[in-house]
Motif scaffolding. Structure first.
Motif, mmCIF file in Angstrom:
data_model
loop_
_atom_site.group_PDB
_atom_site.id
_atom_site.type_symbol
_atom_site.label_atom_id
_atom_site.label_comp_id
_atom_site.label_asym_id
_atom_site.label_seq_id
_atom_site.Cartn_x
_atom_site.Cartn_y
_atom_site.Cartn_z
ATOM 1 N N TRP A 1 -43.749 -114.562 21.416
ATOM 2 C CA TRP A 1 -43.546 -115.848 21.555
ATOM 3 C C TRP A 1 -43.046 -116.249 23.043
ATOM 4 N N ILE A 2 -42.092 -115.412 23.662
ATOM 5 C CA ILE A 2 -41.525 -115.636 24.879
ATOM 6 C C ILE A 2 -42.637 -115.649 25.940
ATOM 7 N N ASP A 3 -43.718 -114.405 25.662
ATOM 8 C CA ASP A 3 -44.964 -114.254 26.670
ATOM 9 C C ASP A 3 -45.742 -115.298 26.588
ATOM 10 N N VAL A 4 -45.930 -116.083 25.429
ATOM 11 C CA VAL A 4 -46.655 -117.268 25.211
ATOM 12 C C VAL A 4 -46.100 -118.403 26.021
ATOM 13 N N MET A 5 -44.839 -118.704 25.746
ATOM 14 C CA MET A 5 -43.916 -119.600 26.517
ATOM 15 C C MET A 5 -44.045 -119.468 27.942
ATOM 16 N N TRP A 6 -44.003 -118.118 28.681
ATOM 17 C CA TRP A 6 -44.107 -118.119 30.069
ATOM 18 C C TRP A 6 -45.660 -118.161 30.336
ATOM 19 N N LYS A 7 -46.498 -117.954 29.575
ATOM 20 C CA LYS A 7 -47.949 -118.250 30.118
ATOM 21 C C LYS A 7 -48.210 -119.807 30.243
ATOM 22 N N HIS A 8 -47.561 -120.585 29.397
ATOM 23 C CA HIS A 8 -47.898 -122.074 29.635
ATOM 24 C C HIS A 8 -46.721 -122.839 30.384
ATOM 25 N N GLY B 1 -30.310 -120.818 18.321
ATOM 26 C CA GLY B 1 -28.876 -120.738 17.800
ATOM 27 C C GLY B 1 -28.275 -119.219 17.517
ATOM 28 N N SER B 2 -27.664 -119.138 16.491
ATOM 29 C CA SER B 2 -27.710 -117.532 15.688
ATOM 30 C C SER B 2 -26.271 -116.973 16.438
ATOM 31 N N GLN B 3 -25.897 -117.082 17.525
ATOM 32 C CA GLN B 3 -24.795 -116.114 18.089
ATOM 33 C C GLN B 3 -23.317 -116.550 17.804
ATOM 34 N N HIS B 4 -23.326 -118.002 17.543
ATOM 35 C CA HIS B 4 -21.968 -118.447 17.180
ATOM 36 C C HIS B 4 -21.079 -118.494 18.223
ATOM 37 N N ASN B 5 -21.809 -119.192 19.514
ATOM 38 C CA ASN B 5 -21.307 -119.479 20.725
ATOM 39 C C ASN B 5 -22.131 -120.398 21.541
ATOM 40 N N TYR B 6 -21.896 -120.310 22.857
ATOM 41 C CA TYR B 6 -22.962 -121.303 23.625
ATOM 42 C C TYR B 6 -23.236 -120.579 25.031
ATOM 43 N N GLU B 7 -24.735 -120.618 25.324
ATOM 44 C CA GLU B 7 -25.421 -119.860 26.616
ATOM 45 C C GLU B 7 -26.487 -120.759 26.986
ATOM 46 N N ARG B 8 -26.385 -120.638 28.304
ATOM 47 C CA ARG B 8 -27.298 -121.422 29.133
ATOM 48 C C ARG B 8 -27.881 -120.363 30.215
ATOM 49 N N SER B 9 -29.242 -120.199 30.262
ATOM 50 C CA SER B 9 -29.936 -119.131 31.085
ATOM 51 C C SER B 9 -30.177 -119.852 32.403
ATOM 52 N N CYS B 10 -30.496 -119.144 33.495
ATOM 53 C CA CYS B 10 -31.086 -119.573 34.471
ATOM 54 C C CYS B 10 -32.883 -119.685 34.178
ATOM 55 N N PRO B 11 -33.372 -120.457 34.817
ATOM 56 C CA PRO B 11 -34.810 -120.529 34.745
ATOM 57 C C PRO B 11 -35.532 -119.236 34.765
ATOM 58 N N VAL B 12 -35.873 -118.637 33.495
ATOM 59 C CA VAL B 12 -36.227 -117.105 33.389
ATOM 60 C C VAL B 12 -37.412 -117.034 33.029
ATOM 61 N N ASN B 13 -38.348 -115.939 33.293
ATOM 62 C CA ASN B 13 -39.510 -115.733 33.054
ATOM 63 C C ASN B 13 -39.711 -114.725 31.896
ATOM 64 N N ASN B 14 -40.842 -114.353 31.471
ATOM 65 C CA ASN B 14 -40.876 -113.086 30.211
ATOM 66 C C ASN B 14 -40.180 -111.670 30.505
#
Length: 308
Positions: free
Chosen positions: A207-214, A222-235
């Protein structure tokens, strides 16, 4: 006031279209109906936004009700705290707490108002009718196109997960051709710090590869029970100007977990605050974000400009 130019009258340009979003996952603990709990505070705050027409959509990022949720659990526990936000809810199912074949398979019925005692359909079910737990779908919000995927597919039916990958590729390609800016919602995060309970969802890499492709602009999980934000990141886990900003927002009300790793692509994080994310999506592809704390003091505010 109209302005006359060379004998022609024109009205001022309309202001840019904005879409207001609230998003969070991992919402309500087992048998919890306490309004002053972290879950209750979040549910009340988002319900108020819905009732005041301050948001266009509430994105439910999975794990609605713990631990094993059947119809009666959604109605008895989740609905009193969060049900007021259901009319603007777009949802994805997670493994374990939302959907595990043969164990709990009723979130889709609840979202379609088919559980005894439920009080209405979610927004997407009002629009599309019944949607089974693993079914991918997409929705345009203004000039943004958002795809919704069930992480549970990778655990329970890998062939369906790969079919969803092909669907995602075609769906995003068509939306991009139409000039839409792209976002993807799924429960289990790929761009995340480890906790004692979870690491990144490696199986989501297709899914990540497809997301980067486009060139997807943002993702929500969600899932981790905390909060995170990434840099603009590729696959390839690299911070790049045209990467996706990945938000992991699992602060809906469940007990929080500390981090046990420190990946370089995570720009901001905390594990001591419950709350939810507010997003303003603009038609030119720029967006603002603000984490709204409801129990604790962590926050995150920022803006990403339009793509060049």
């Amino acid at each position: 006031m109209a302005v006359s130019t060379a004998g022609c009258t024109s009205e001022p340009d309309d202001p840019p279209e904005e879409v207001e979003i609230a998003a969070v996952g991992d919402m309500n603990g087992a048998e919890n109906t306490t309004f002053d709990s972290p879950s209750g505070r979040n549910g009340a705050a988002i319900t108020e936004l819905v009732e005041n027409d301050e948001i266009d959509a509430f994105l439910g990022l999975g794990d609605f009700q713990y631990d094993t949720a059947y119809c009666e659990d959604y109605v008895k526990y989740w609905q009193p705290l969060w049900g007021g936000a259901k009319s603007k809810l777009y949802w994805v199912s997670a493994p374990n707490h939302d959907w595990e074949p043969g164990r709990n398979e009723e979130l889709d019925n609840f979202m379609n108002d088919q559980c005894p005692g439920s009080t209405g359909k979610s927004a997407i079910n009002q629009e599309r009718g019944w949607i089974y737990n693993g079914e991918p779908y997409s929705k345009d919000f203004g000039n943004w196109h958002v795809a919704f995927l069930s992480s549970a597919l990778w655990q329970y039916d890998e062939s369906e997960a790969r079919a969803a990958t092909k669907w995602l590729d075609k769906d995003l390609a068509a939306a991009k051709k139409d000039g839409k800016h792209l976002a993807v919602v799924h429960h289990e995060p790929y761009f995340t710090s480890n906790t004692e309970s979870h690491e990144r969802a490696y199986e989501h890499k297709p899914w990540i590869d497809v997301m980067w492709k486009h060139r997807v602009r943002l993702s929500l999980s969600g899932s981790q029970h905390n909060y995170e934000r990434s840099c603009p990141v590729n696959n390839a886990d690299q911070c790049v100007p045209d990467g996706m900003t990945a938000f992991q927002v699992s602060t809906g009300g469940i007990g929080l977990r500390p981090f046990t790793s420190n990946p370089w692509y995570i720009s901001h994080r905390f594990s001591d605050t419950h709350g939810f994310l507010r997003l303003t999506l603009r038609e030119n592809g720029s967006f603002n974000w603000r984490f709204v704390p409801t129990s604790g003091f962590g926050t995150d505010v920022g803006w990403r400009p339009a793509p060049q």
